[in-house]
Scaffold this motif. Sequence first.
Motif, PDB file in Angstrom:
ATOM      1  N   LEU A 219      17.101 -52.856 -35.881  1.00  0.00           N
ATOM      2  CA  LEU A 219      17.219 -52.711 -37.259  1.00  0.00           C
ATOM      3  C   LEU A 219      17.923 -51.590 -37.738  1.00  0.00           C
ATOM      4  O   LEU A 219      18.657 -51.651 -38.688  1.00  0.00           O
ATOM      5  CB  LEU A 219      15.599 -52.650 -37.642  1.00  0.00           C
ATOM      6  CG  LEU A 219      15.216 -52.573 -39.191  1.00  0.00           C
ATOM      7  CD1 LEU A 219      13.878 -53.264 -39.525  1.00  0.00           C
ATOM      8  CD2 LEU A 219      15.092 -51.135 -39.915  1.00  0.00           C
ATOM      9  N   VAL A 220      17.602 -50.446 -36.856  1.00  0.00           N
ATOM     10  CA  VAL A 220      18.304 -49.181 -37.243  1.00  0.00           C
ATOM     11  C   VAL A 220      19.971 -49.316 -37.196  1.00  0.00           C
ATOM     12  O   VAL A 220      20.584 -48.899 -37.983  1.00  0.00           O
ATOM     13  CB  VAL A 220      17.911 -48.078 -36.464  1.00  0.00           C
ATOM     14  CG1 VAL A 220      18.600 -46.889 -36.507  1.00  0.00           C
ATOM     15  CG2 VAL A 220      16.453 -47.966 -36.836  1.00  0.00           C
TER      16      VAL A 220
ATOM     17  N   ALA B 256      25.340 -49.938 -39.594  1.00  0.00           N
ATOM     18  CA  ALA B 256      26.352 -50.794 -39.734  1.00  0.00           C
ATOM     19  C   ALA B 256      26.737 -51.292 -41.141  1.00  0.00           C
ATOM     20  O   ALA B 256      27.934 -51.448 -41.162  1.00  0.00           O
ATOM     21  CB  ALA B 256      26.362 -52.097 -38.847  1.00  0.00           C
ATOM     22  N   GLN B 257      26.160 -51.431 -41.895  1.00  0.00           N
ATOM     23  CA  GLN B 257      26.156 -51.616 -43.308  1.00  0.00           C
ATOM     24  C   GLN B 257      26.490 -50.546 -44.280  1.00  0.00           C
ATOM     25  O   GLN B 257      26.458 -50.687 -45.339  1.00  0.00           O
ATOM     26  CB  GLN B 257      25.014 -52.484 -43.870  1.00  0.00           C
ATOM     27  CG  GLN B 257      24.791 -53.865 -43.103  1.00  0.00           C
ATOM     28  CD  GLN B 257      23.518 -54.501 -43.348  1.00  0.00           C
ATOM     29  OE1 GLN B 257      22.895 -54.156 -44.681  1.00  0.00           O
ATOM     30  NE2 GLN B 257      22.926 -55.528 -42.913  1.00  0.00           N
ATOM     31  N   GLY B 258      26.807 -49.352 -43.371  1.00  0.00           N
ATOM     32  CA  GLY B 258      27.146 -48.130 -44.252  1.00  0.00           C
ATOM     33  C   GLY B 258      25.741 -47.309 -44.613  1.00  0.00           C
ATOM     34  O   GLY B 258      25.986 -46.274 -45.423  1.00  0.00           O
TER      35      GLY B 258
ATOM     36  N   ALA C 224      20.493 -45.117 -26.530  1.00  0.00           N
ATOM     37  CA  ALA C 224      20.995 -46.636 -26.735  1.00  0.00           C
ATOM     38  C   ALA C 224      21.440 -46.655 -28.290  1.00  0.00           C
ATOM     39  O   ALA C 224      22.468 -47.513 -28.600  1.00  0.00           O
ATOM     40  CB  ALA C 224      20.026 -47.644 -26.599  1.00  0.00           C
ATOM     41  N   VAL C 225      20.633 -45.902 -29.239  1.00  0.00           N
ATOM     42  CA  VAL C 225      20.969 -46.234 -30.664  1.00  0.00           C
ATOM     43  C   VAL C 225      21.910 -45.037 -31.590  1.00  0.00           C
ATOM     44  O   VAL C 225      22.227 -45.533 -32.482  1.00  0.00           O
ATOM     45  CB  VAL C 225      19.675 -46.273 -31.299  1.00  0.00           C
ATOM     46  CG1 VAL C 225      18.898 -45.151 -31.694  1.00  0.00           C
ATOM     47  CG2 VAL C 225      19.862 -47.258 -32.748  1.00  0.00           C
ATOM     48  N   CYS C 226      21.891 -44.032 -30.857  1.00  0.00           N
ATOM     49  CA  CYS C 226      22.352 -42.812 -31.582  1.00  0.00           C
ATOM     50  C   CYS C 226      23.825 -42.529 -31.459  1.00  0.00           C
ATOM     51  O   CYS C 226      24.431 -42.665 -30.507  1.00  0.00           O
ATOM     52  CB  CYS C 226      21.508 -41.397 -31.542  1.00  0.00           C
ATOM     53  SG  CYS C 226      19.806 -41.313 -32.117  1.00  0.00           S
ATOM     54  N   ASP C 227      24.436 -42.264 -32.594  1.00  0.00           N
ATOM     55  CA  ASP C 227      25.869 -42.084 -32.884  1.00  0.00           C
ATOM     56  C   ASP C 227      25.838 -40.584 -32.568  1.00  0.00           C
ATOM     57  O   ASP C 227      26.997 -40.076 -32.100  1.00  0.00           O
ATOM     58  CB  ASP C 227      26.636 -42.449 -34.138  1.00  0.00           C
ATOM     59  CG  ASP C 227      26.294 -43.938 -34.205  1.00  0.00           C
ATOM     60  OD1 ASP C 227      26.950 -44.619 -33.341  1.00  0.00           O
ATOM     61  OD2 ASP C 227      25.456 -44.582 -35.324  1.00  0.00           O
ATOM     62  N   ASP C 228      25.184 -39.625 -33.418  1.00  0.00           N
ATOM     63  CA  ASP C 228      25.088 -38.309 -33.294  1.00  0.00           C
ATOM     64  C   ASP C 228      23.911 -37.641 -32.807  1.00  0.00           C
ATOM     65  O   ASP C 228      22.609 -38.270 -32.877  1.00  0.00           O
ATOM     66  CB  ASP C 228      25.502 -37.853 -34.615  1.00  0.00           C
ATOM     67  CG  ASP C 228      26.884 -38.297 -35.135  1.00  0.00           C
ATOM     68  OD1 ASP C 228      27.663 -38.036 -34.426  1.00  0.00           O
ATOM     69  OD2 ASP C 228      26.942 -38.927 -36.231  1.00  0.00           O
ATOM     70  N   LEU C 229      23.845 -36.542 -32.372  1.00  0.00           N
ATOM     71  CA  LEU C 229      22.518 -35.736 -31.935  1.00  0.00           C
ATOM     72  C   LEU C 229      22.475 -34.455 -32.459  1.00  0.00           C
ATOM     73  O   LEU C 229      23.455 -33.706 -32.360  1.00  0.00           O
ATOM     74  CB  LEU C 229      22.565 -35.836 -30.181  1.00  0.00           C
ATOM     75  CG  LEU C 229      22.487 -36.978 -29.598  1.00  0.00           C
ATOM     76  CD1 LEU C 229      22.722 -37.072 -28.046  1.00  0.00           C
ATOM     77  CD2 LEU C 229      21.257 -37.807 -29.905  1.00  0.00           C
ATOM     78  N   VAL C 230      21.254 -34.224 -32.785  1.00  0.00           N
ATOM     79  CA  VAL C 230      20.796 -32.670 -33.240  1.00  0.00           C
ATOM     80  C   VAL C 230      19.456 -32.491 -32.147  1.00  0.00           C
ATOM     81  O   VAL C 230      18.633 -33.032 -32.427  1.00  0.00           O
ATOM     82  CB  VAL C 230      20.639 -32.630 -34.519  1.00  0.00           C
ATOM     83  CG1 VAL C 230      20.215 -31.012 -34.855  1.00  0.00           C
ATOM     84  CG2 VAL C 230      21.847 -33.055 -35.287  1.00  0.00           C
ATOM     85  N   ILE C 231      19.811 -31.346 -31.436  1.00  0.00           N
ATOM     86  CA  ILE C 231      18.747 -30.843 -30.618  1.00  0.00           C
ATOM     87  C   ILE C 231      18.186 -29.619 -30.956  1.00  0.00           C
ATOM     88  O   ILE C 231      18.935 -28.827 -31.091  1.00  0.00           O
ATOM     89  CB  ILE C 231      19.156 -30.871 -29.031  1.00  0.00           C
ATOM     90  CG1 ILE C 231      19.782 -32.303 -28.705  1.00  0.00           C
ATOM     91  CG2 ILE C 231      17.933 -30.271 -28.362  1.00  0.00           C
ATOM     92  CD1 ILE C 231      20.276 -32.286 -27.090  1.00  0.00           C
TER      93      ILE C 231
ATOM     94  N   ILE D  94      10.068 -52.457 -29.939  1.00  0.00           N
ATOM     95  CA  ILE D  94      10.976 -51.182 -29.590  1.00  0.00           C
ATOM     96  C   ILE D  94      12.509 -51.671 -30.010  1.00  0.00           C
ATOM     97  O   ILE D  94      13.340 -51.232 -30.623  1.00  0.00           O
ATOM     98  CB  ILE D  94      11.034 -50.640 -28.500  1.00  0.00           C
ATOM     99  CG1 ILE D  94       9.525 -49.870 -28.672  1.00  0.00           C
ATOM    100  CG2 ILE D  94      11.777 -49.645 -28.263  1.00  0.00           C
ATOM    101  CD1 ILE D  94       8.994 -49.167 -27.429  1.00  0.00           C
ATOM    102  N   ARG D  95      12.630 -52.906 -29.526  1.00  0.00           N
ATOM    103  CA  ARG D  95      13.982 -53.443 -29.341  1.00  0.00           C
ATOM    104  C   ARG D  95      14.405 -54.070 -30.726  1.00  0.00           C
ATOM    105  O   ARG D  95      15.420 -53.751 -31.297  1.00  0.00           O
ATOM    106  CB  ARG D  95      14.131 -54.739 -28.321  1.00  0.00           C
ATOM    107  CG  ARG D  95      15.296 -55.472 -28.382  1.00  0.00           C
ATOM    108  CD  ARG D  95      15.296 -56.609 -27.574  1.00  0.00           C
ATOM    109  NE  ARG D  95      16.665 -57.361 -27.083  1.00  0.00           N
ATOM    110  CZ  ARG D  95      17.179 -58.222 -26.365  1.00  0.00           C
ATOM    111  NH1 ARG D  95      16.071 -58.532 -25.374  1.00  0.00           N
ATOM    112  NH2 ARG D  95      18.274 -58.648 -26.459  1.00  0.00           N
TER     113      ARG D  95
END
Length: 299
Positions: A170-171, A176-178, A193-200, A164-165
């Motif tokens: 990887l994501v 980060a590479q665009g 921990a990983v998401c910049d944006d959220l859609v619920i 998982i880590r």
Amino acid sequence: MITAQHLTKRYGDHAAVDDVSFTAQPGRVTGFLGPNGAGKSTTMRMVCGLTVPTAGHATVLGRPLRSTPNPGRTVGVLLDASAQHAGRTGRETLALSARLMGLPPRRVEEVLEIVGLTAAESRKRTRGYSLGMRQRLGLAHALLGDPTVLILDEPANGLDPAGIRWMRELVRDFAAQGGTVLLSSHLLREMEAVCDDLVIIGGGRILAQGSAGELLRGPSTRVRSADDGALAAALTRAGHGVERTDEGSLATTASTEQVGRVALAAGVALTELRAATTTGLEQLFFDTTARHGREEIAA
């Protein structure tokens, strides 16, 4: 970039997805969240061109994915890690796709190394793969064409903590590479921990969306008093948002200083006053989807 505009999917009288619109931006990880039966998988299938919408449309990099030539070279998709030919080895699965995409054979070796499948594991037939190995093979297939967009549904399912880590890194590196990432998962701590944006989503409709920072900011103050009803009314009159938390305190958008001034003017004695600048994704998820769980769907 991924753009969904007014996506709707009806099965008879039932709207599995109802007027869903959102955007996943390059360089960012967009988390797509919702309880079981909320419409996540149907929406992702419509974005990928696997399910035809009743209304609305979706584009990936400015065009419907169905009309994109050799789509695997621009979009990597993992919707169901178990959807693999049981009689083929992992290496054969990737080699066949590489040939169809016009990729050199060395690309198979590259993605096997990226996802951590050993040479011995890649030579095994997929019927003998563990769930975690299937997920890694599915991710290898999604990465095979060196895409600029990833659409992943529960990619961490079956992975151990180290896996998982690894998947999280990887994501994040991909974004980060665009790259653009649309990611669905029930692992809320990982999503936070990983998401910049959220859609619920819940009940087939968008319940909340925005940057993770904005949505998780939450009320700024927790307060208890000798008369919470009077204090809540006074805070509301002063223009501050107020709600009662599960723990019985009041949560308000007012600062601690503002709460103190309002309470003093209202003649209400405070018994607890503390700053609470953020709310966790788990709390946001349950607060937002409380009326759209399995019980509500069944009803």
